[in-house]
Enzyme design. Structure first.
Site, PDB file in Angstrom:
ATOM      1  N   GLY B  53       0.828  -1.189   0.000  1.00 61.32           N
ATOM      2  CA  GLY B  53       0.000   0.000   0.000  1.00 61.32           C
ATOM      3  C   GLY B  53       0.871   1.250   0.000  1.00 61.32           C
ATOM      4  N   SER B  54       0.322   2.380  -0.467  1.00 57.78           N
ATOM      5  CA  SER B  54       1.042   3.652  -0.378  1.00 57.78           C
ATOM      6  C   SER B  54       0.812   4.254   1.004  1.00 57.78           C
ATOM      7  CB  SER B  54       0.569   4.602  -1.470  1.00 57.78           C
ATOM      8  OG  SER B  54       1.008   4.129  -2.727  1.00 57.78           O
ATOM      9  N   GLY B  55       1.537   5.353   1.282  1.00 56.81           N
ATOM     10  CA  GLY B  55       1.427   5.984   2.587  1.00 56.81           C
ATOM     11  C   GLY B  55       2.635   5.713   3.463  1.00 56.81           C
ATOM     12  N   HIS B  56       3.618   4.968   2.914  1.00 57.25           N
ATOM     13  CA  HIS B  56       4.821   4.637   3.680  1.00 57.25           C
ATOM     14  C   HIS B  56       6.066   5.319   3.103  1.00 57.25           C
ATOM     15  CE1 HIS B  56       2.270   1.773   5.633  1.00 57.25           C
ATOM     16  NE2 HIS B  56       2.094   1.066   4.535  1.00 57.25           N
ATOM     17  N   LYS B 104       6.057  -7.489   2.631  1.00 60.30           N
ATOM     18  CA  LYS B 104       5.812  -7.275   4.062  1.00 60.30           C
ATOM     19  C   LYS B 104       4.644  -8.168   4.490  1.00 60.30           C
ATOM     20  CE  LYS B 104       5.294  -2.699   4.122  1.00 60.30           C
ATOM     21  NZ  LYS B 104       5.075  -2.589   2.657  1.00 60.30           N
ATOM     22  N   ASP B 109      -1.167  -8.282   1.066  1.00 56.87           N
ATOM     23  CA  ASP B 109       0.072  -8.254   0.277  1.00 56.87           C
ATOM     24  C   ASP B 109       0.518  -9.668  -0.087  1.00 56.87           C
ATOM     25  OD1 ASP B 109       0.026  -5.553   0.622  1.00 56.87           O
ATOM     26  OD2 ASP B 109       1.891  -5.379   1.722  1.00 56.87           O
ATOM     27  N   HIS B 218      -0.002   0.868   9.923  1.00 55.70           N
ATOM     28  CA  HIS B 218      -1.334   1.273   9.453  1.00 55.70           C
ATOM     29  C   HIS B 218      -2.204   1.624  10.650  1.00 55.70           C
ATOM     30  CE1 HIS B 218       0.378  -1.884   6.859  1.00 55.70           C
ATOM     31  NE2 HIS B 218       0.142  -0.992   5.926  1.00 55.70           N
TER      32      HIS B 218
END
Lengths: 194, 329
Positions: B53-56, B104, B109, B218
């Site tokens: 996911g994005s946001g990292h 991860k 994922d 998250h």
């Protein structure tokens, strides 16, 4: 297996999912994250568009296109699970015409992807009894309905519903319900072993 | 919510366009996808890919480049990319020596990358993978069976990336991955929750004077909430948990990564690093490699994590030290 019957199956499945998308999401809200109906409706609608645009010529190609479209458009866990089922079915359909063998391959694909076994309150609890009944030559709408209804009694130990533990009992599993639609429409489309 | 964005549903697309605009010398985007791929060709070498996911950010696109990743697959915020996108990355990144995926440990994922592997194998591309589960905070979490994968993943990118650049085969990279991952452990502390743009409010809230140890990237629950304490006390708690997990022995060799979670100033990160350094020295450990900064963030979460890697082989240190051409290492 007849490619036209398989295409009809996918059309009927799409219609059924879309007619029941609010119900599927409502079931998912109780024990999951509430998006199963929307996700499956979006995914199957894309499958329709893809089948129309590419008009695959073989059963294997119909399943492969369906699987690829579902994995890319459904998202969440249902995308990879249904996608794995159809892609495994596509591989099997390349070598056999047996519906039983093809569905068994689909179930194996789901079990492998989800690391789940029967009795954990998942879509597998529809697939497994359906395949068993098909092998015994007595698959009917009633078998499918019974398998789906049985998921109400099970405590979830896989998937997001497992966080609810005992509290998951009394709720139908949304994936088992949408799988029920898959097999009901298979019968309606006349997809059989011959 | 106060953020420098346009449409919340367009944040990933807009960000990736910005990445490519700013770093067009290093990376490009596969059109119509969330895949960022390196520009320089690396013929006949194993391609390392990662994502999630994005946001990292800067993970994972910031680690694309010579010596680290060949491609990063960027999903929606906090949501796994789909297998078709991962497959595109595999197809484009493969140089004929196979593709190795660093995943991860999140159920979404794992499922999506595994599916992509199967699709790639149908096209005769050799694919293998490792699942990173370095967060020692909790077993089984909101999106995870087992332990979560967090900042230690960046060490995996670096070491395997250097090995791939060195010409290691897919089998050798798999073997190396299986050796290093059990030697990488992370623990974090959060001061505030992250606000995903499409959600508009923080995933969890902490009181003004409250912190939580072991929060996931998250916003998954950690293992304890308490009053904010001086950096030394936070370092003490985190190092003592890592000590227990590693069973520190004097004279062992380690590398460390202090990772900001998005909203924690470098000033605080360096204060904490200094405190960690004193504690590790008191344990009699040799810390041969140190890195401080934002590597695996959680949008605007305040807090940080400490990752340690036990350097069982000198080679691992060499791999950590060799220069890369990336945006963020």
């Amino acid at each position: 297996m007849n490619v036209e019957a398989v295409k009809k199956w996918m059309i009927l499945f799409t219609e059924k999912v879309n007619q029941n998308k609010a119900y599927l999401s409502e079931l998912d809200r109780a024990i999951g994250d509430g998006d199963h109906g929307m996700n499956m409706a979006r995914g199957t609608t894309e499958v329709m568009a893809a089948l129309e645009a590419k008009n695959p010529a073989t059963v294997a190609d119909v399943f492969k296109l369906t699987g690829m479209t579902l994995v890319s458009k459904v998202g969440g866990a249902s995308g990879p699970l249904y996608g794995s089922a159809f892609i495994s079915m596509a591989k099997e359909a390349g070598t056999t015409d047996s519906l039983l063998a093809i569905l068994q391959a689909g179930l194996n694909g789901i079990e492998k992807r989800g690391q789940a076994v029967p009795g954990e309150k998942t879509m597998i609890d529809t697939w497994q009894p359906v395949i068993k009944a098909l092998a015994a030559g007595n698959l009917s709408e009633q078998t499918i309905a019974d398998a789906v209804a049985h998921t109400k009694e099970i405590k979830a130990t896989k998937g997001r519903a497992s966080y609810l533990g005992e509290r998951s009992i009394g709720h139908l599993d949304p994936g088992a319900v949408s799988s029920g639609y898959l097999f009901e429409t298979m019968l309606e489309a006349g997809v059989t072993n011959d | 919510m106060k953020k420098i964005i346009n449409q919340p549903e367009e944040v990933v697309n807009d960000m990736l366009e910005g990445f490519v605009y700013a770093h067009s010398d290093l990376i490009e985007r596969i059109p119509e996808t969330g895949v960022i791929i390196r520009k320089q060709e690396t013929p006949h070498k194993v391609a390392l890919i990662s994502g999630g996911g994005s946001g990292h950010e800067p993970a994972h696109a910031g680690f694309v480049g010579a010596g680290m990743l060949s491609a990063a697959v960027c999903g929606p915020v906090f949501t796994s990319p789909t297998p078709d996108q991962i497959l595109e990355a595999i197809q484009k990144a493969d140089n004929g020596a196979g593709v190795f995926m660093v995943i991860k440990n999140y159920s979404g994922d794992v499922m999506n990358f595994d599916m992509a592997k199967e699709l790639a194998e149908m096209e005769d591309i050799a694919v293998d993978f490792i699942i990173v589960d370095d967060d020692i905070a909790v077993e089984d979490s909101t999106y995870t069976a087992g332990k979560r994968g967090v900042a230690g993943t960046v060490f995996v990118h670096k070491i395997l990336g250097a090995a791939a650049e060195n010409g290691a085969s897919l089998t050798e990279i798999k073997a190396l991955a299986e050796k290093i991952v059990p030697n990488i452990k992370t623990l974090g502390v959060a001061l505030s929750g992250a606000t995903a743009p499409e959600v508009g409010k923080p995933g969890f809230t902490l009181a003004e004077d409250e912190i939580e140890f072991g929060v996931g990237i998250h916003g998954e629950p950690g293992y304890r909430r308490e009053k904010i304490a001086p950096s030394k006390a936070l370092a003490q708690e985190i190092v003592s948990k890592l000590k227990e997990a590693f069973q520190f022995k004097p004279d062992e060799h380690y590398g460390l990564l202090v990772n900001g979670l998005g909203s924690t100033p470098l000033m605080e990160q360096y204060i904490f690093t200094n405190d960690v350094g004193s504690l590790l020295a008191a344990e009699g450990l040799n810390v041969d490699f140190k890195k401080v900064g934002d590597f695996m963030t959680s949008i605007d979460m305040a807090g940080l994590s400490l990752t340690l890697i036990r350097l069982e082989e000198n080679k691992w240190l060499d791999y950590l030290n060799v220069p890369t051409k990336t945006i963020a290492w």
